[in-house]
Design a protein around this motif. Structure first.
Motif, PDB file in Angstrom:
ATOM      1  N   ALA A 294       0.834  -1.255   0.060  1.00  0.00           N
ATOM      2  CA  ALA A 294       0.007  -0.057   0.007  1.00  0.00           C
ATOM      3  C   ALA A 294       0.716   1.279  -0.075  1.00  0.00           C
ATOM      4  O   ALA A 294       0.580   2.066  -0.768  1.00  0.00           O
ATOM      5  CB  ALA A 294      -1.008  -0.107   1.195  1.00  0.00           C
ATOM      6  N   LEU A 295       1.853   1.219   0.966  1.00  0.00           N
ATOM      7  CA  LEU A 295       2.955   2.427   0.836  1.00  0.00           C
ATOM      8  C   LEU A 295       3.583   2.503  -0.607  1.00  0.00           C
ATOM      9  O   LEU A 295       3.729   3.589  -0.975  1.00  0.00           O
ATOM     10  CB  LEU A 295       3.824   2.204   1.825  1.00  0.00           C
ATOM     11  N   GLY A 296       3.793   1.352  -1.160  1.00  0.00           N
ATOM     12  CA  GLY A 296       4.351   1.602  -2.588  1.00  0.00           C
ATOM     13  C   GLY A 296       3.460   2.103  -3.501  1.00  0.00           C
ATOM     14  O   GLY A 296       4.010   3.017  -4.528  1.00  0.00           O
ATOM     15  N   MET A 297       2.143   1.831  -3.318  1.00  0.00           N
ATOM     16  CA  MET A 297       1.274   2.258  -4.284  1.00  0.00           C
ATOM     17  C   MET A 297       1.070   3.895  -3.783  1.00  0.00           C
ATOM     18  O   MET A 297       0.936   4.573  -4.814  1.00  0.00           O
ATOM     19  CB  MET A 297       0.114   1.659  -3.979  1.00  0.00           C
ATOM     20  N   ALA A 298       1.026   4.032  -2.700  1.00  0.00           N
ATOM     21  CA  ALA A 298       0.880   5.590  -2.305  1.00  0.00           C
ATOM     22  C   ALA A 298       2.072   6.444  -2.697  1.00  0.00           C
ATOM     23  O   ALA A 298       1.833   7.590  -3.320  1.00  0.00           O
ATOM     24  CB  ALA A 298       1.038   5.830  -0.763  1.00  0.00           C
ATOM     25  N   HIS A 299       3.320   5.998  -2.629  1.00  0.00           N
ATOM     26  CA  HIS A 299       4.226   6.622  -3.389  1.00  0.00           C
ATOM     27  C   HIS A 299       4.273   6.825  -4.847  1.00  0.00           C
ATOM     28  O   HIS A 299       4.414   8.140  -5.079  1.00  0.00           O
ATOM     29  CB  HIS A 299       5.560   5.626  -3.166  1.00  0.00           C
ATOM     30  N   GLN A 300       3.884   6.020  -5.489  1.00  0.00           N
ATOM     31  CA  GLN A 300       3.551   6.248  -7.020  1.00  0.00           C
ATOM     32  C   GLN A 300       2.450   7.231  -7.055  1.00  0.00           C
ATOM     33  O   GLN A 300       2.640   8.052  -8.189  1.00  0.00           O
ATOM     34  CB  GLN A 300       3.402   4.777  -7.835  1.00  0.00           C
ATOM     35  N   ILE A 301       1.358   7.032  -6.616  1.00  0.00           N
ATOM     36  CA  ILE A 301       0.135   7.983  -6.635  1.00  0.00           C
ATOM     37  C   ILE A 301       0.624   9.558  -6.669  1.00  0.00           C
ATOM     38  O   ILE A 301       0.430  10.317  -7.073  1.00  0.00           O
ATOM     39  CB  ILE A 301      -0.997   7.439  -5.767  1.00  0.00           C
ATOM     40  N   ILE A 302       1.531   9.555  -5.424  1.00  0.00           N
ATOM     41  CA  ILE A 302       1.830  10.924  -5.035  1.00  0.00           C
ATOM     42  C   ILE A 302       2.703  11.624  -6.284  1.00  0.00           C
ATOM     43  O   ILE A 302       2.705  12.561  -6.682  1.00  0.00           O
ATOM     44  CB  ILE A 302       2.252  10.917  -3.789  1.00  0.00           C
ATOM     45  N   ALA A 303       3.871  10.638  -6.564  1.00  0.00           N
ATOM     46  CA  ALA A 303       4.782  10.834  -7.468  1.00  0.00           C
ATOM     47  C   ALA A 303       4.257  11.113  -8.761  1.00  0.00           C
ATOM     48  O   ALA A 303       4.473  12.243  -9.522  1.00  0.00           O
ATOM     49  CB  ALA A 303       5.763   9.996  -7.752  1.00  0.00           C
ATOM     50  N   GLU A 304       3.057  10.752  -9.292  1.00  0.00           N
ATOM     51  CA  GLU A 304       2.692  10.979 -10.603  1.00  0.00           C
ATOM     52  C   GLU A 304       1.259  11.948 -10.224  1.00  0.00           C
ATOM     53  O   GLU A 304       0.531  12.458 -11.280  1.00  0.00           O
ATOM     54  CB  GLU A 304       1.741   9.630 -11.154  1.00  0.00           C
ATOM     55  N   GLY A 305       1.042  12.509  -8.966  1.00  0.00           N
ATOM     56  CA  GLY A 305       0.223  13.732  -9.161  1.00  0.00           C
ATOM     57  C   GLY A 305      -1.325  13.239  -9.193  1.00  0.00           C
ATOM     58  O   GLY A 305      -2.324  14.079  -9.518  1.00  0.00           O
ATOM     59  N   LEU A 306      -1.539  12.076  -8.697  1.00  0.00           N
ATOM     60  CA  LEU A 306      -2.987  11.344  -8.738  1.00  0.00           C
ATOM     61  C   LEU A 306      -3.606  11.744  -7.428  1.00  0.00           C
ATOM     62  O   LEU A 306      -4.708  10.825  -7.320  1.00  0.00           O
ATOM     63  CB  LEU A 306      -2.680  10.012  -9.188  1.00  0.00           C
ATOM     64  N   ILE A 307      -3.224  12.298  -6.630  1.00  0.00           N
ATOM     65  CA  ILE A 307      -3.938  12.648  -5.352  1.00  0.00           C
ATOM     66  C   ILE A 307      -5.215  13.487  -5.553  1.00  0.00           C
ATOM     67  O   ILE A 307      -5.240  14.117  -6.718  1.00  0.00           O
ATOM     68  CB  ILE A 307      -3.293  13.045  -4.405  1.00  0.00           C
ATOM     69  N   ASP A 308      -5.985  13.517  -4.833  1.00  0.00           N
ATOM     70  CA  ASP A 308      -7.417  14.213  -4.764  1.00  0.00           C
ATOM     71  C   ASP A 308      -7.013  15.261  -3.800  1.00  0.00           C
ATOM     72  O   ASP A 308      -7.270  15.398  -2.726  1.00  0.00           O
ATOM     73  CB  ASP A 308      -8.744  13.458  -4.374  1.00  0.00           C
ATOM     74  N   LYS A 309      -6.571  16.484  -4.312  1.00  0.00           N
ATOM     75  CA  LYS A 309      -6.107  17.960  -3.612  1.00  0.00           C
ATOM     76  C   LYS A 309      -7.167  18.466  -2.778  1.00  0.00           C
ATOM     77  O   LYS A 309      -6.979  18.875  -1.746  1.00  0.00           O
ATOM     78  CB  LYS A 309      -5.398  18.666  -4.597  1.00  0.00           C
ATOM     79  N   ALA A 310      -8.206  18.375  -3.348  1.00  0.00           N
ATOM     80  CA  ALA A 310      -9.404  19.175  -2.706  1.00  0.00           C
ATOM     81  C   ALA A 310      -9.616  18.292  -1.409  1.00  0.00           C
ATOM     82  O   ALA A 310      -9.740  18.924  -0.285  1.00  0.00           O
ATOM     83  CB  ALA A 310     -10.659  19.371  -3.619  1.00  0.00           C
ATOM     84  N   PHE A 311      -9.901  17.111  -1.563  1.00  0.00           N
ATOM     85  CA  PHE A 311     -10.138  16.108  -0.421  1.00  0.00           C
ATOM     86  C   PHE A 311      -9.045  16.341   0.379  1.00  0.00           C
ATOM     87  O   PHE A 311      -9.453  16.594   1.849  1.00  0.00           O
ATOM     88  CB  PHE A 311     -10.502  14.846  -0.950  1.00  0.00           C
ATOM     89  N   VAL A 312      -7.728  16.102   0.333  1.00  0.00           N
ATOM     90  CA  VAL A 312      -6.664  15.998   0.944  1.00  0.00           C
ATOM     91  C   VAL A 312      -6.607  17.482   1.695  1.00  0.00           C
ATOM     92  O   VAL A 312      -6.303  17.382   2.992  1.00  0.00           O
ATOM     93  CB  VAL A 312      -5.334  15.859   0.204  1.00  0.00           C
ATOM     94  N   GLU A 313      -6.822  18.516   1.144  1.00  0.00           N
ATOM     95  CA  GLU A 313      -6.500  19.964   1.976  1.00  0.00           C
ATOM     96  C   GLU A 313      -7.568  19.875   3.008  1.00  0.00           C
ATOM     97  O   GLU A 313      -7.474  20.696   3.912  1.00  0.00           O
ATOM     98  CB  GLU A 313      -6.458  20.970   1.104  1.00  0.00           C
ATOM     99  N   LYS A 314      -9.001  19.595   2.437  1.00  0.00           N
ATOM    100  CA  LYS A 314     -10.128  20.016   3.401  1.00  0.00           C
ATOM    101  C   LYS A 314     -10.300  18.916   4.474  1.00  0.00           C
ATOM    102  O   LYS A 314     -10.601  19.275   5.572  1.00  0.00           O
ATOM    103  CB  LYS A 314     -11.307  20.262   2.484  1.00  0.00           C
ATOM    104  N   TYR A 315     -10.142  17.686   4.212  1.00  0.00           N
ATOM    105  CA  TYR A 315     -10.638  16.805   5.055  1.00  0.00           C
ATOM    106  C   TYR A 315      -9.589  15.673   5.477  1.00  0.00           C
ATOM    107  O   TYR A 315      -9.989  14.923   6.181  1.00  0.00           O
ATOM    108  CB  TYR A 315     -11.719  15.699   4.441  1.00  0.00           C
ATOM    109  N   THR A 316      -8.232  15.857   5.344  1.00  0.00           N
ATOM    110  CA  THR A 316      -7.243  14.978   5.943  1.00  0.00           C
ATOM    111  C   THR A 316      -6.318  15.825   6.767  1.00  0.00           C
ATOM    112  O   THR A 316      -6.117  17.058   6.843  1.00  0.00           O
ATOM    113  CB  THR A 316      -6.450  14.311   4.996  1.00  0.00           C
ATOM    114  N   LYS A 317      -5.524  15.124   8.025  1.00  0.00           N
ATOM    115  CA  LYS A 317      -4.691  15.771   8.763  1.00  0.00           C
ATOM    116  C   LYS A 317      -3.302  14.882   8.438  1.00  0.00           C
ATOM    117  O   LYS A 317      -3.493  13.756   8.475  1.00  0.00           O
ATOM    118  CB  LYS A 317      -5.240  15.614  10.348  1.00  0.00           C
ATOM    119  N   GLY A 318      -2.623  15.672   8.051  1.00  0.00           N
ATOM    120  CA  GLY A 318      -1.200  15.038   8.036  1.00  0.00           C
ATOM    121  C   GLY A 318      -0.713  14.532   6.749  1.00  0.00           C
ATOM    122  O   GLY A 318       0.316  13.720   6.506  1.00  0.00           O
ATOM    123  N   TYR A 319      -1.125  15.067   5.782  1.00  0.00           N
ATOM    124  CA  TYR A 319      -0.767  14.745   4.529  1.00  0.00           C
ATOM    125  C   TYR A 319       0.818  15.033   4.053  1.00  0.00           C
ATOM    126  O   TYR A 319       1.272  14.172   3.574  1.00  0.00           O
ATOM    127  CB  TYR A 319      -1.567  15.434   3.274  1.00  0.00           C
TER     128      TYR A 319
END
Length: 666
Positions: A220-245
């Protein structure tokens, strides 16, 4: 006279299937699926049909017995209850109520089947297990991440573009999910199974990913690494609804796919493709099973997988979700536990229960009472469990059969099945509540849990227990739900959906965490002994020297039984003289054994005989033995498993086990 009753299955699985019970002249003649049940729609598994065979099994014990020496003596209920009451009074006087251990689980679900807890709270409070042998680690992890537990309705999978079955085997343990997977696939959804075993999905073209056991968190962390590296995150959700991104993004830089490939034994390019599929192809649903959280690193693992949903915004949207379990029933029923009456008591971690029983000295455990469970078969490290049971003065088993636990008891009390008394049942994986009527009178001298504990409470003068009929107890339990129109009379008409359960988990994005957000960074995790961020720590077995025990042991559920239930109903010619020991042909060749050999499977805890079978649906290096077969049937796979406790939630670590396999020469 012929009658048909609507009921539901009380087994502890995903569905609580709707049933039709056929009777004639006071005898059950058939059990079929209820086509009008809104979720299961007439489909039932073979286990549901086994209820009829169990009901009338010639092996079922229908009268109380006390053990004298090594033999059982049949007794009347009055004598049985007198013996038990005297023992409880004696223990309370000499040691205090905490010297009694009450082992109750979910072998037969129902609101009233839990009234034993009320009795022991009125008694004064006793020792009980904490955590779970089943779901505890993942449940505790999601409490840290989300602040609670919610799950999507099953039919929401039709909105998914990708469905990750992470450690889940619907063909063996959740057959009603198959129709929803097929519908989703027909609409274009892709199915991905992450499991050391090739599971049964019912969908051609399922993408099967086979990680090394216990390394799901790293994947899962390897997948997360690739998702972040390729800019595939949901920026709006991350900024508004998560802590610690930001902190999480920094952490996953340490887990590039090339490094993770070496941990999980999955090609780096496949890890990258998994990441792109999950994050880049529309809403993706994760359907957890329990396999990936039966290791010492289980809490961390589920936190890592949850994080994938958070950084991609697959939370609170149709077709998404990190679906593990829900607690939608938490405020549905009125609490009958009587916790307010307990003045003492203590808890022991469930997986290490036997060890803790033998270590306890303030007070020592002098009696064990077992209901709705078979701990001698199901607890890890069976040798230690047998030592613990044999070390106490008095064991009571409320049971149908002389299973491995009842064989260790001093007092056997015969209980009714769900067909012989009324109750109400729910499941923690769907949102329907069902009424189970009494369809026949109790067989022989068997009694319901309500009647047993009520009679014992009367004998001991426990007025606070409350002397009510089953119907009165059910009306009390449903008094809160009645305000929403779900009372006992309504349930007698058919199943009802919990009106408080959301169709989409966390659709309002209101998370009951300290921050009010999904917590990638969690102080609660630190309080519980983990790192603040989801991370991968190898399971203990991967950190051990492997020369003596080079193989991984997995002990999953069989499709024809549930835990240790119904194994005694399998005909000898089907059961076989010894358990099946399964491994990949490549593994067998490297081990020097052949299909059909009688083999020993040995771990650092013990050893077990079996017959070797070669199969191609498990990854090389893995041994599979289905759990639940009784030791008295030459089974007892938990002679091999460790009593380690997981990193979060006091969960079991059955799969955190290495073994070796060699041919029997005796």
């Amino acid at each position: 006279m012929k009658k048909i009753y609507r009921s539901a299955c009380p087994l502890d699985c995903y569905a609580s299937c709707g049933l039709l019970i056929y009777t004639e002249n006071g005898r059950v003649t058939g059990i079929k699926g209820d086509p009008e049940h809104p979720l299961t729609r007439g489909k039932v598994c073979g286990k549901a049909r086994k209820h009829l065979e169990r009901l009338y099994s010639p092996e079922r014990i229908l009268y109380p017995m006390v053990k004298e020496g090594s033999d059982w003596r049949r007794i009347q209920w009055n004598e049985a209850l007198d013996i038990w009451a005297r023992k409880l009074e004696e223990i309370k006087r000499q040691y205090g109520t905490g010297a009694v251990l009450y082992h109750d689980a979910s072998g037969s679900n129902g609101v009233l089947r839990g009234l034993g807890s009320r009795f022991f709270n009125v008694y004064g409070g006793v020792s009980i297990p904490e955590g779970s042998l089943c779901w505890a680690s993942g449940k505790a992890a999601q409490a840290v991440d989300f602040g609670g537990h919610q799950a999507h309705e099953w039919d929401d999978l039709e909105n998914s573009r990708n469905i990750f079955l992470w450690g889940r085997d619907p063909g063996r343990t959740n057959i009603h999910l198959l129709q929803y997977l097929k519908r989703a696939a027909a609409k274009g959804a892709r199915l991905i199974s992450v499991n050391p075993v090739r599971v049964q999905t019912g969908v051609t073209g399922t993408w099967h990913v086979y990680p090394r056991p216990g390394t799901d968190g790293a994947l899962a962390l390897g997948m997360a690494h690739q998702i972040i590296a390729e800019g595939l995150i949901d920026k709006a959700f991350v900024e508004k609804y998560t802590k610690g991104y930001a902190e999480f993004a920094a952490l996953v830089k340490e887990f590039p796919p090339e490094k993770v490939a070496g941990i999980c034994d999955i090609p780096a390019e496949e890890i990258k493709l998994l990441a792109r599929t999950y994050a880049g192809g529309g809403p993706s649903a994760i359907m957890f099973g329990y396999g990936m959280q039966r290791y010492t690193n289980s809490g961390r693992t589920v936190r890592c997988i949850d994080a994938l949903a958070a950084i991609t915004g697959n939370i609170g949207v149709p077709g998404g979700g990190a679906n593990y379990v829900h607690q939608h029933w938490k405020d549905f029923f009125t609490d009958l536990s009587g916790a307010e009456f307990a003045r003492a008591g203590r808890t022991f971690p469930w997986p290490a229960l036997a060890r803790r029983v033998m270590e306890a000295d303030d007070p020592p455990v002098r009696s064990i009472v077992v209901t709705r469970s078979n701990p001698v078969t199901q607890l890890p490290d069976t040798n230690k469990v047998l030592q613990a049971f044999r070390a106490v003065d008095f064991v009571v088993a409320i049971e149908f059969f002389i299973n491995d636990t009842a064989a260790e008891a001093d007092l056997f009390l015969p209980c009714t099945t769900f067909l012989e008394d009324e109750d109400v049942v729910v499941s923690s994986w769907n949102n329907y509540v069902s009424y189970m009527p009494r369809v026949i009178e109790p067989l022989g001298e068997s009694k319901s849990d309500v009647d047993i504990f009520t009679a014992l409470a009367r004998r001991m003068g426990f007025l606070d227990f409350g002397f009510h009929s089953s119907q009165e107890w059910l009306e009390r339990a449903l008094s809160r739900a009645a305000s929403n129109g779900i009372d006992l009379e309504r349930l007698k008409e058919g199943p009802a959906r919990n009106p408080a359960a959301p169709r989409i988990a966390w659709g309002d994005r209101k998370f009951p965490t300290p921050s009010g957000k999904y917590e990638l960074y969690s102080e609660k995790a630190v309080e519980k002994g983990l790192e603040p961020l989801p991370t991968y720590v190898p399971p203990q077995m991967l950190s051990r020297e492997t020369e003596n025990f080079p193989l991984y042991l997995l002990t999953p559920h069989s499709g024809r039984t549930i835990h240790s239930q119904f194994w005694n109903l399998i005909p000898d010619e089907t059961l076989g003289s010894l358990p099946a020991v399964e491994m990949h042909p490549q593994t067998a060749a490297g081990t020097g054994v052949n299909a059909g050999d009688r083999v020993w499977v040995e771990s650092s805890q013990g050893r077990l005989q079996g017959i070797l079978y070669t199969v191609d649906d498990i990854r090389p290096g893995v041994v599979r033995i289905y759990q639940g077969r009784w030791a008295s049937q030459n089974g007892g796979v938990n002679f091999l498993t460790p009593d380690a406790v997981s990193d979060l939630g006091s969960g079991s670590c059955y799969y955190d086990c290495r073994c070796r396999v060699y041919r029997c020469h005796d």
